[in-house]
Write a protein that holds these residues in place. Structure first.
Motif, PDB file in Angstrom:
ATOM      1  N   PHE A   1      -5.220  -3.780  -0.247  1.00  0.00           N
ATOM      2  CA  PHE A   1      -5.948  -2.578  -0.615  1.00  0.00           C
ATOM      3  C   PHE A   1      -7.371  -2.865  -1.088  1.00  0.00           C
ATOM      4  O   PHE A   1      -8.328  -2.277  -0.595  1.00  0.00           O
ATOM      5  CB  PHE A   1      -5.166  -1.805  -1.686  1.00  0.00           C
TER       6      PHE A   1
ATOM      7  N   VAL B   1      -5.495   6.503   3.295  1.00  0.00           N
ATOM      8  CA  VAL B   1      -4.643   5.754   2.366  1.00  0.00           C
ATOM      9  C   VAL B   1      -3.264   5.491   2.988  1.00  0.00           C
ATOM     10  O   VAL B   1      -2.663   4.452   2.742  1.00  0.00           O
ATOM     11  CB  VAL B   1      -4.526   6.466   0.994  1.00  0.00           C
ATOM     12  N   GLY B   2      -2.793   6.383   3.811  1.00  0.00           N
ATOM     13  CA  GLY B   2      -1.490   6.197   4.451  1.00  0.00           C
ATOM     14  C   GLY B   2      -1.458   5.105   5.493  1.00  0.00           C
ATOM     15  O   GLY B   2      -0.384   4.659   5.902  1.00  0.00           O
ATOM     16  N   THR B   3      -2.618   4.648   5.935  1.00  0.00           N
ATOM     17  CA  THR B   3      -2.658   3.614   6.979  1.00  0.00           C
ATOM     18  C   THR B   3      -2.820   2.207   6.423  1.00  0.00           C
ATOM     19  O   THR B   3      -2.738   1.244   7.181  1.00  0.00           O
ATOM     20  CB  THR B   3      -3.817   3.878   7.966  1.00  0.00           C
TER      21      THR B   3
ATOM     22  N   GLU C   1       1.870   2.842  -3.548  1.00  0.00           N
ATOM     23  CA  GLU C   1       2.902   3.185  -2.569  1.00  0.00           C
ATOM     24  C   GLU C   1       3.141   4.692  -2.525  1.00  0.00           C
ATOM     25  O   GLU C   1       3.287   5.261  -1.444  1.00  0.00           O
ATOM     26  CB  GLU C   1       4.200   2.437  -2.897  1.00  0.00           C
TER      27      GLU C   1
ATOM     28  N   TRP D   1      -0.313  -3.126  -0.619  1.00  0.00           N
ATOM     29  CA  TRP D   1      -1.050  -3.049  -1.871  1.00  0.00           C
ATOM     30  C   TRP D   1      -1.946  -4.261  -2.026  1.00  0.00           C
ATOM     31  O   TRP D   1      -3.054  -4.166  -2.535  1.00  0.00           O
ATOM     32  CB  TRP D   1      -0.042  -2.939  -3.013  1.00  0.00           C
TER      33      TRP D   1
ATOM     34  N   ARG E   1      -1.744  -1.091   4.982  1.00  0.00           N
ATOM     35  CA  ARG E   1      -0.426  -1.701   5.134  1.00  0.00           C
ATOM     36  C   ARG E   1       0.186  -2.208   3.845  1.00  0.00           C
ATOM     37  O   ARG E   1       1.388  -2.160   3.685  1.00  0.00           O
ATOM     38  CB  ARG E   1      -0.489  -2.830   6.152  1.00  0.00           C
TER      39      ARG E   1
ATOM     40  N   ARG F   1       0.226   6.122  -0.682  1.00  0.00           N
ATOM     41  CA  ARG F   1       0.333   5.768   0.740  1.00  0.00           C
ATOM     42  C   ARG F   1       1.333   6.674   1.450  1.00  0.00           C
ATOM     43  O   ARG F   1       1.155   7.025   2.620  1.00  0.00           O
ATOM     44  CB  ARG F   1       0.752   4.307   0.879  1.00  0.00           C
TER      45      ARG F   1
END
Length: 173
Positions: free
Chosen positions: A71, A62-64, A12, A68, A66, A15
């Protein structure tokens, strides 16, 4: 990828753009990415290239991602796509046409196919997933989707085409 190796908090923070968390995420994920690339790609050189590209894509996107929970599946699908792309470039993997892909999908049991389609949607990058869901699940028109996401018709069409190609690739490998 081991869920214990990458905590939800680390994910998180990465992200949300924390540079230290992103570096830690890349460092933690790298051994699993390399191991999976070696098992998936056709040569060790392709495995190294695929691993490097997957790390680069992870860094940029990584920010896109949604959640964990998605992932690992997302990251491994990136590695698979890179291995397949490298094999195709080398002429070692044929491109599958639409008829062959459809015939392959029709041989799967319906419950398995539903699970695979859901996983294929989840593996898509968010900007492709949203467009594909709006068009293929919610049955919105191209104009409605363009209005909803604030994009042009051409952008929506391009994203939809790419989303469907990625899903086809995901479902036929």
């Amino acid at each position: 990828m081991s869920a214990a190796a990458i905590s939800s908090k680390l994910f998180e923070c990465a992200r949300l753009g924390d540079p230290h968390a992103i570096a830690a995420l890349l460092e933690t994920a790298q051994p699993d990415i390399r191991r999976y690339a070696r098992a998936t790609c056709r040569s060790s050189a392709d495995a190294e290239d695929a691993a490097q590209e997957a790390l680069w894509i992870l860094f940029r996107h990584v920010g896109t991602i949604r959640s964990w929970l998605a992932f690992s599946a997302w990251l491994f699908s990136v590695v698979r796509r890179e291995c397949l792309r490298l094999a195709r470039r080398a002429g070692l993997a044929p491109d599958i046409d639409d008829d062959a892909a459809e015939a392959l999908l029709l041989t799967r049991p319906e419950n398995d196919l539903r699970i695979d389609v859901a996983a294929a949607f989840e593996a898509l990058p968010p900007h492709y997933r949203d467009v594909a869901l709006m068009r293929d699940v919610k049955e919105m028109t191209i104009d409605e989707i363009a209005d909803a996401i604030g994009a042009t018709r051409q952008t929506v069409k391009a994203r939809l085409h790419r989303a469907r190609a990625l899903m086809r690739e995901y479902l036929t490998r």
